[in-house]
Design an enzyme around this catalytic site. Structure first.
Site, mmCIF file in Angstrom:
data_model
loop_
_atom_site.group_PDB
_atom_site.id
_atom_site.type_symbol
_atom_site.label_atom_id
_atom_site.label_comp_id
_atom_site.label_asym_id
_atom_site.label_seq_id
_atom_site.Cartn_x
_atom_site.Cartn_y
_atom_site.Cartn_z
ATOM 1 C CD GLU A 71 -2.696 -1.394 2.487
ATOM 2 O OE1 GLU A 71 -2.690 -0.484 3.324
ATOM 3 O OE2 GLU A 71 -3.364 -2.435 2.628
ATOM 4 C CD GLU A 124 -4.432 -8.370 2.286
ATOM 5 O OE1 GLU A 124 -5.366 -7.682 2.736
ATOM 6 O OE2 GLU A 124 -3.239 -8.029 2.383
#
Ligand code: G3I
Length: 365
Positions: free
Chosen positions: A159, A269
């Site tokens: 991220e 995920e």
């Protein structure tokens, strides 16, 4: 005695049907996808006062997966110690690594470099580039070295890209602040590659299927030359999706974009928010209509994954069953005022397979 003549075509059809019915049906997700990609799950191991997954779920259920990753226990704040590398906490990662190795399962390392759940003592945002770089090199060299041969895939940087068009990078990251540039990303991959040349190294993010963010990730890859320098092996698409987003077309374009750069893809995920990221929707029951909508959604996603299995090496669920998911407390990345039961995974609140499980496992294409 009159002989009954059965047309050849009918005989052939009967034999084919018999053969198909005798075809050994896969008993687990891992078996069903053995020729396509690894099937993983995020697990707990006692970290953050959690129940270890092997006490939560029976062995047979866990046997659906051939790849494990810790949901929280291998994050920077869980491992790093300011007392030095000899004081790093590998307890939870080691428990899962031992479990995985004993069963021939692979393992992902989540996560080396992230702006969240990372101590300032590690990132050294106020101490400048050289101090931060030395800290990162010591940390990654020790951490990745410890798991050499046990962790096969690393989330090296997570991220690091801005959520909006105003900037390419997440400049609020402690690492970016220390370096004053995105060069910390290059260092992270360089140090990880040196610490374990056999591990596969990934850049991971959420909303990667959103065209603007996808293009900013491409800009980062090109600006830093990570592919050309042989520092990166793949992109981790987190896969925190919902019943409507992303479209299969957006997913396909994302897969095409990164596979065209020679990068492997892992869905790292995966879970499906049944409230479509809307915190205002009151708690729903798991109705037959919702059960069908979830099964249909997983069907179209896994059909896309299977069509692209040459470019996808793993699909990892962010949990094993609905009884343990972050989505009971979070909506669109923000805490809910009170817990709201969600139904994002393939096993239900009582750890039983859902319709979506059979849809994903018993595919016919
Ligand atoms: O379990 C403890 C509890 O005992 C304690 O009282 C409480 C005090 O705050 O903390 C609890 O730990 C929580 C932990 O989850 C275990 O439930 C932490 O507060 C909470 O911050 C932590 O949230 C995790 C979140 O990352 C943190 O950013 C979620 O479980 C985890 O699923 C989530 O996973 C992230 C990935 O790492 C990166 N991609 C996005 C994904 C979802 O946000």
């Amino acid at each position: 005695m009159t002989s009954i003549k059965i047309p050849y075509a009918v005989l052939l059809a009967i034999c084919t049907l018999l053969l198909l019915s005798c075809e050994k049906k896969a008993q687990t997700l891992a078996e069903a996808y053995a020729d396509q990609f690894l099937i993983g799950a995020a697990v707990t191991a006692g970290d953050y006062q959690s129940q270890p997954f092997w006490k939560m779920y029976d062995e047979e259920l866990i046997g659906n997966f051939n790849l494990l990753v810790l949901e929280n226990g291998m994050k920077p704040e869980a491992v790093y110690s300011r007392m030095g590398v000899d004081s790093y906490n590998y307890k939870f990662g080691d428990l899962v690594a031992d479990y995985a190795q004993a069963r021939g399962m692979s393992m992902r390392g989540h996560v080396l470099i992230w702006h969240a759940q990372s101590p300032a003592a590690l990132m050294k945002p106020q101490e400048g580039r050289e101090a931060s770089r030395a800290s990162m090199k010591e940390y990654i060299t020790a951490y990745v070295g410890h798991y050499r041969g046990k962790v096969h895939y690393w989330d090296v940087v997570n991220e690091a890209i801005s959520d909006d068009w105003s900037d390419t990078y997440r400049t609020s990251s402690g690492w970016f602040k220390a370096y004053g540039s995105p060069d910390y990303i290059t260092d992270a991959f360089t140090f990880a590659r040196a610490a374990d040349p056999d591990a596969k190294l990934y850049y991971v993010d959420y909303n990667v299927c959103e065209s603007g963010k996808r293009e900013r990730i491409v800009t980062m890859l090109n600006e830093l030359g990570l592919v050309e320098k042989g520092l990166i092996d793949g992109i981790g698409i987190q896969g925190h999706w919902n019943l409507e987003w992303p479209s299969i077309a957006e997913l396909q374009e994302t897969i095409d974009t990164f596979s065209a750069m020679g990068l492997d893809i892992q869905i790292t995920e995966l879970d499906i928010d049944c409230y479509n990221g809307d915190p205002s929707v009151p708690e729903m029951a798991y109705t037959p209509e919702l059960e069908k909508a979830l099964a249909d959604r997983y069907q179209e996603l896994f059909s896309c994954f299977r069509r692209n299995s040459d470019h996808i090496s793993a699909v990892v669920f962010w949990g094993i069953a609905d009884d343990h998911t972050w989505l009971h407390k979070i909506s669109a990345g923000r805490p809910l005022p009170s817990p709201r039961t969600n139904y994002p995974l393939l096993f239900d609140m009582k750890e039983k397979p859902k319709k979506a499980y059979y849809t994903v496992r018993d595919f016919r294409d």
